[in-house]
Design an enzyme around this catalytic site. Structure first.
Site, PDB file in Angstrom:
ATOM      1  N   SER A  20      40.440 -47.111  32.225  1.00  0.00           N
ATOM      2  CA  SER A  20      39.610 -48.208  33.358  1.00  0.00           C
ATOM      3  C   SER A  20      39.003 -47.610  34.769  1.00  0.00           C
ATOM      4  CB  SER A  20      40.623 -49.168  34.065  1.00  0.00           C
ATOM      5  OG  SER A  20      39.912 -50.279  34.239  1.00  0.00           O
ATOM      6  N   ASP A  36      34.662 -56.637  27.515  1.00  0.00           N
ATOM      7  CA  ASP A  36      35.386 -56.217  29.195  1.00  0.00           C
ATOM      8  C   ASP A  36      33.702 -56.331  29.210  1.00  0.00           C
ATOM      9  OD1 ASP A  36      35.701 -54.127  30.316  1.00  0.00           O
ATOM     10  OD2 ASP A  36      36.708 -53.035  29.298  1.00  0.00           O
ATOM     11  N   HIS A  91      38.961 -56.321  28.084  1.00  0.00           N
ATOM     12  CA  HIS A  91      39.710 -55.241  28.789  1.00  0.00           C
ATOM     13  C   HIS A  91      40.989 -54.915  29.096  1.00  0.00           C
ATOM     14  CE1 HIS A  91      39.233 -51.923  32.087  1.00  0.00           C
ATOM     15  NE2 HIS A  91      40.246 -52.332  33.102  1.00  0.00           N
TER      16      HIS A  91
END
Length: 315
Positions: free
Chosen positions: A156, A256, A286
């Site tokens: 991330s 995502d 995500h």
């Protein structure tokens, strides 16, 4: 309108408690909750801590090191950068996972505890990562690490920082990693804003929202205007030249928020002559790999371990 029906049923547990919308008022509480949530227990590897200084003399940067048992020399290393939207998390999150990674790949795992925004805006986080990476290479012999087998890895926000770190280290004549392992990386500060170059209506409804993305990037940017040569060090997607970067393994879910920016960054890497292994898991949001036993988690873990084995020089 909701796109819940597009989320794979295996990820149903993630939809029960959606991530809160971040604000200056709740940031402290969310930080505490995130650290607690990702406390996975002690590392099964040998754990040690060192502190290094950035080149501008900023406060010490903590590095948490996970080393396989039994000694050894000429081991590969993984320089890991944690996630958290640039404003959350720390290097101690998932210590048991990092330790297991060290044992599984007979590698030294170094996790960097970079300073968070908004308290420390750009370039604080990337400078901390750069200082940590240079320390790893400078101390490779003492760590029993083969400096030709070091990979960058991040999730991330950490994936975005890893991509920016690859650019920064190239630009500054710093250490060259063997590969960059980017797990649903946060690459483009424009995503979810009015300037989003690739708006996609079906992405970003769950887990990490457009609102939170704007909050994280605005916190990191501070007063910086990303129009100079450092823009790619702030937001990797803004890098003007992506040539001569390490080969990339990139993984994401099709729902995502970062899906479109990841596709575009992968295309640009390929056009610049950088080898790219790209995986998109259908119906995944995500952080999908946090659901144990889900088919995409197991598939991702196999793909990741295969990529790491190749990048770290194992056969």
């Amino acid at each position: 309108m909701t796109y819940r029906h597009l989320v794979d049923p295996a990820l149903a547990p993630m939809l029960e408690n959606d991530f809160p919308t971040l604000s200056a008022a709740n940031l402290k509480d969310v930080r505490a909750a995130v650290v607690h949530l990702f406390d996975s227990g002690p590392s099964p590897a040998i754990r040690s801590v060192v502190r290094v200084r950035t080149r501008d003399g900023s406060p010490d940067v903590r590095l948490i090191i996970h080393t396989p048992h039994g000694g050894g020399t000429n081991r590969p290393a993984i320089f890991f950068i944690h996630g958290g939207g640039m404003v959350l998390g720390d290097a101690a999150m998932g210590e048991s996972v990092h330790g297991a990674l060290a044992l599984r790949h007979e590698a030294v795992v170094v996790s960097v505890d970079y300073r968070l925004a908004p308290e420390t805006p750009f370039p604080g986080a990337i400078e901390d990562c750069f200082a940590g990476l240079k320390w790893l290479f400078a101390n490779a012999s003492e760590l029993g690490v083969d400096p030709s087998r070091v990979v960058l890895m991040g999730e991330s926000a950490g994936g975005g920082l890893a991509a920016s770190l690859a650019q920064l280290s190239r630009d500054e004549g710093g250490p060259r990693a063997r590969a960059q392992i980017l797990i649903y990386p946060m690459l483009d500060h424009r995503t979810g804003s009015k300037d989003d170059p690739h708006p996609n209506p079906v992405t970003g409804e769950f887990s990490w929202s457009r609102e939170n993305n704007r909050f994280g990037w605005n916190a990191l940017r501070g007063d910086y205007v990303p129009t100079d040569a450092r823009a790619g060090h702030f937001s990797a997607a803004l890098g003007r030249d992506l040539s001569n970067l390490p080969p990339a393994f990139i993984a994401t879910g099709s729902l995502d928020l970062f899906f479109e920016e990841i596709l575009e960054y992968s295309r640009r890497l390929c056009r610049a002559g950088v080898p790219v292994e790209l995986h998109s898991y259908p119906g995944a949001i995500h952080g999908f790999n946090s659901v144990p036993g889900a088919w995409m988690t197991e598939s991702f873990n196999r793909d990741l371990d295969g990529a790491l084995s190749r990048a770290l020089g194992k056969r």
